[in-house]
Design a protein around this motif. Sequence first.
Motif, PDB file in Angstrom:
ATOM      1  N   ARG A 265       0.807  -1.211   0.000  1.00 50.37           N
ATOM      2  CA  ARG A 265       0.000   0.000   0.000  1.00 50.37           C
ATOM      3  C   ARG A 265       0.845   1.268   0.000  1.00 50.37           C
ATOM      4  O   ARG A 265       0.308   2.367  -0.009  1.00 50.37           O
ATOM      5  CB  ARG A 265      -0.923  -0.006   1.227  1.00 50.37           C
ATOM      6  N   ALA A 266       2.175   1.104   0.086  1.00 47.92           N
ATOM      7  CA  ALA A 266       3.033   2.271   0.215  1.00 47.92           C
ATOM      8  C   ALA A 266       4.012   2.382  -0.944  1.00 47.92           C
ATOM      9  O   ALA A 266       4.316   1.412  -1.617  1.00 47.92           O
ATOM     10  CB  ALA A 266       3.802   2.180   1.528  1.00 47.92           C
ATOM     11  N   VAL A 267       4.508   3.605  -1.150  1.00 45.81           N
ATOM     12  CA  VAL A 267       5.534   3.830  -2.151  1.00 45.81           C
ATOM     13  C   VAL A 267       6.876   3.411  -1.557  1.00 45.81           C
ATOM     14  O   VAL A 267       7.170   3.696  -0.408  1.00 45.81           O
ATOM     15  CB  VAL A 267       5.559   5.320  -2.543  1.00 45.81           C
ATOM     16  N   ALA A 268       7.712   2.735  -2.342  1.00 47.66           N
ATOM     17  CA  ALA A 268       8.996   2.269  -1.838  1.00 47.66           C
ATOM     18  C   ALA A 268       9.897   3.438  -1.496  1.00 47.66           C
ATOM     19  O   ALA A 268       9.966   4.424  -2.218  1.00 47.66           O
ATOM     20  CB  ALA A 268       9.666   1.382  -2.880  1.00 47.66           C
ATOM     21  N   GLY A 269      10.616   3.335  -0.371  1.00 41.69           N
ATOM     22  CA  GLY A 269      11.548   4.364   0.038  1.00 41.69           C
ATOM     23  C   GLY A 269      10.875   5.462   0.841  1.00 41.69           C
ATOM     24  O   GLY A 269       9.677   5.426   1.120  1.00 41.69           O
ATOM     25  N   SER A 270      11.664   6.458   1.267  1.00 37.91           N
ATOM     26  CA  SER A 270      11.111   7.553   2.054  1.00 37.91           C
ATOM     27  C   SER A 270      11.899   8.829   1.804  1.00 37.91           C
ATOM     28  O   SER A 270      13.088   8.795   1.491  1.00 37.91           O
ATOM     29  CB  SER A 270      11.110   7.200   3.556  1.00 37.91           C
ATOM     30  N   TYR A 271      11.210   9.954   1.941  1.00 40.59           N
ATOM     31  CA  TYR A 271      11.792  11.277   1.715  1.00 40.59           C
ATOM     32  C   TYR A 271      12.020  11.947   3.067  1.00 40.59           C
ATOM     33  O   TYR A 271      11.095  12.046   3.883  1.00 40.59           O
ATOM     34  CB  TYR A 271      10.850  12.105   0.853  1.00 40.59           C
ATOM     35  N   TRP A 272      13.235  12.405   3.336  1.00 39.72           N
ATOM     36  CA  TRP A 272      13.603  13.000   4.629  1.00 39.72           C
ATOM     37  C   TRP A 272      14.060  14.435   4.427  1.00 39.72           C
ATOM     38  O   TRP A 272      14.748  14.760   3.464  1.00 39.72           O
ATOM     39  CB  TRP A 272      14.732  12.212   5.280  1.00 39.72           C
ATOM     40  N   LYS A 273      13.735  15.271   5.397  1.00 42.16           N
ATOM     41  CA  LYS A 273      14.243  16.637   5.446  1.00 42.16           C
ATOM     42  C   LYS A 273      14.843  16.846   6.832  1.00 42.16           C
ATOM     43  O   LYS A 273      14.173  16.653   7.849  1.00 42.16           O
ATOM     44  CB  LYS A 273      13.119  17.643   5.189  1.00 42.16           C
ATOM     45  N   VAL A 274      16.119  17.231   6.888  1.00 33.70           N
ATOM     46  CA  VAL A 274      16.834  17.387   8.158  1.00 33.70           C
ATOM     47  C   VAL A 274      17.208  18.845   8.371  1.00 33.70           C
ATOM     48  O   VAL A 274      17.779  19.488   7.487  1.00 33.70           O
ATOM     49  CB  VAL A 274      18.106  16.509   8.195  1.00 33.70           C
ATOM     50  N   TYR A 275      16.898  19.363   9.540  1.00 25.82           N
ATOM     51  CA  TYR A 275      17.254  20.719   9.940  1.00 25.82           C
ATOM     52  C   TYR A 275      18.439  20.639  10.897  1.00 25.82           C
ATOM     53  O   TYR A 275      18.300  20.186  12.028  1.00 25.82           O
ATOM     54  CB  TYR A 275      16.068  21.403  10.620  1.00 25.82           C
ATOM     55  N   TYR A 276      19.602  21.062  10.451  1.00 29.24           N
ATOM     56  CA  TYR A 276      20.832  20.939  11.235  1.00 29.24           C
ATOM     57  C   TYR A 276      21.111  22.216  12.033  1.00 29.24           C
ATOM     58  O   TYR A 276      20.959  23.324  11.516  1.00 29.24           O
ATOM     59  CB  TYR A 276      22.025  20.658  10.315  1.00 29.24           C
ATOM     60  N   GLN A 277      21.544  22.024  13.273  1.00 28.25           N
ATOM     61  CA  GLN A 277      21.880  23.156  14.130  1.00 28.25           C
ATOM     62  C   GLN A 277      23.239  22.913  14.793  1.00 28.25           C
ATOM     63  O   GLN A 277      23.398  21.981  15.584  1.00 28.25           O
ATOM     64  CB  GLN A 277      20.813  23.357  15.210  1.00 28.25           C
ATOM     65  N   GLY A 278      24.235  23.743  14.435  1.00 25.43           N
ATOM     66  CA  GLY A 278      25.537  23.683  15.078  1.00 25.43           C
ATOM     67  C   GLY A 278      26.488  22.644  14.528  1.00 25.43           C
ATOM     68  O   GLY A 278      27.505  22.342  15.163  1.00 25.43           O
ATOM     69  N   PHE A 279      26.224  22.091  13.355  1.00 30.71           N
ATOM     70  CA  PHE A 279      27.028  21.019  12.791  1.00 30.71           C
ATOM     71  C   PHE A 279      28.119  21.559  11.856  1.00 30.71           C
ATOM     72  O   PHE A 279      27.871  22.476  11.070  1.00 30.71           O
ATOM     73  CB  PHE A 279      26.160  20.039  11.999  1.00 30.71           C
TER      74      PHE A 279
END
Length: 336
Positions: A72-86
């Motif tokens: 029922r799902a699309v293969a894989g996943s989309y991520w968004k990362v908010y970086y602080q101090g890296f």
Amino acid sequence: MKRRILSCMAAMAITTTGLSGPTASAQQGESEPQDLPVPGMKTLQIGPSPTKPTYVREQVAKSPAKSGRAARAVAGSYWKVYYQGFTPEVQAAFQRAVDIWSRKLTSNAPITVAAVWADLPDKVLAQAGPNELQVNFAGAEKRNTIYPASIANHLQRKQIDGTRPDIKVMLNKNYAPDFHFGADPAPADKVDFTTTVLHELGHGLGSAGFGTVSKGLGRVKTVIGGQSYLTPFDHFTTTGDGGFLTKHATNSVALGNHLQWIVKFDSPQVRAVNGGEPARLYSPRPFEPGSSYTHLDENTYPAGNPNSLMTPSLGRGETIRDPGELTMAMYDSMGW
């Protein structure tokens, strides 16, 4: 940027400041509580080093199922990362863990993460948990269950709220000299940073629950206005003899004893990949807040074991690049 689900790994890196803290909300009916308790942040401790460096490689994904949840799902996943101090080096090592999860996990909605390079207590490598939660939303598989936003969004096939990141991960900057930031396995005297992040993201994705012991009294439910609430994780935890912990009285000595004896995670999905047996959870006496209950057992799944990622400690020279079949089966049970 238009949000979309990609058919393979995908991740966006954004540097930002002023990230919001955890929140929880209800989606159906005025009678639902508007302020829900957030499960405590789960920690990863610095642990004993294996006798020699160990390396668990990322496993090639099996062919998608022809029916059931996966279909029922699309293969894989989309991520968004908010970086602080890296720094760029630290961010690249964090992103490596995100990319692994994006290849392993199927999601019908974007997954957002707040990543903070922070000052944490000694011996704590990192801590993390859901940053937003939802209850009784359209598509919820269980009523009166407080879902991490990442699962809730997946089940509803969209971001329900989206005003703040789904997951918050805090990495201990005081361990910077001890961390190995490379893509190769960590040497014997270093702690692998990507493994640390891979573990902590797992807590934000679902390894979070209300199980705790205080003054000998145990609980796995939280009660608001006479109504009991669980997390998806809590629904599957059992005693050593197989009885579900949710059947025991809240704030009882009996439940406190069970939580400090043998605790397991039991579901058909877990038994299917574990020789017909439930997964053993970490349940020492005395109870260890942040470590007990929501981790796999350290002795059952030691360094080098394919299912060792979600144990409560990580030693120097221990490198893990795969969540393991048990963890993936647990997440499937909870709604992924």
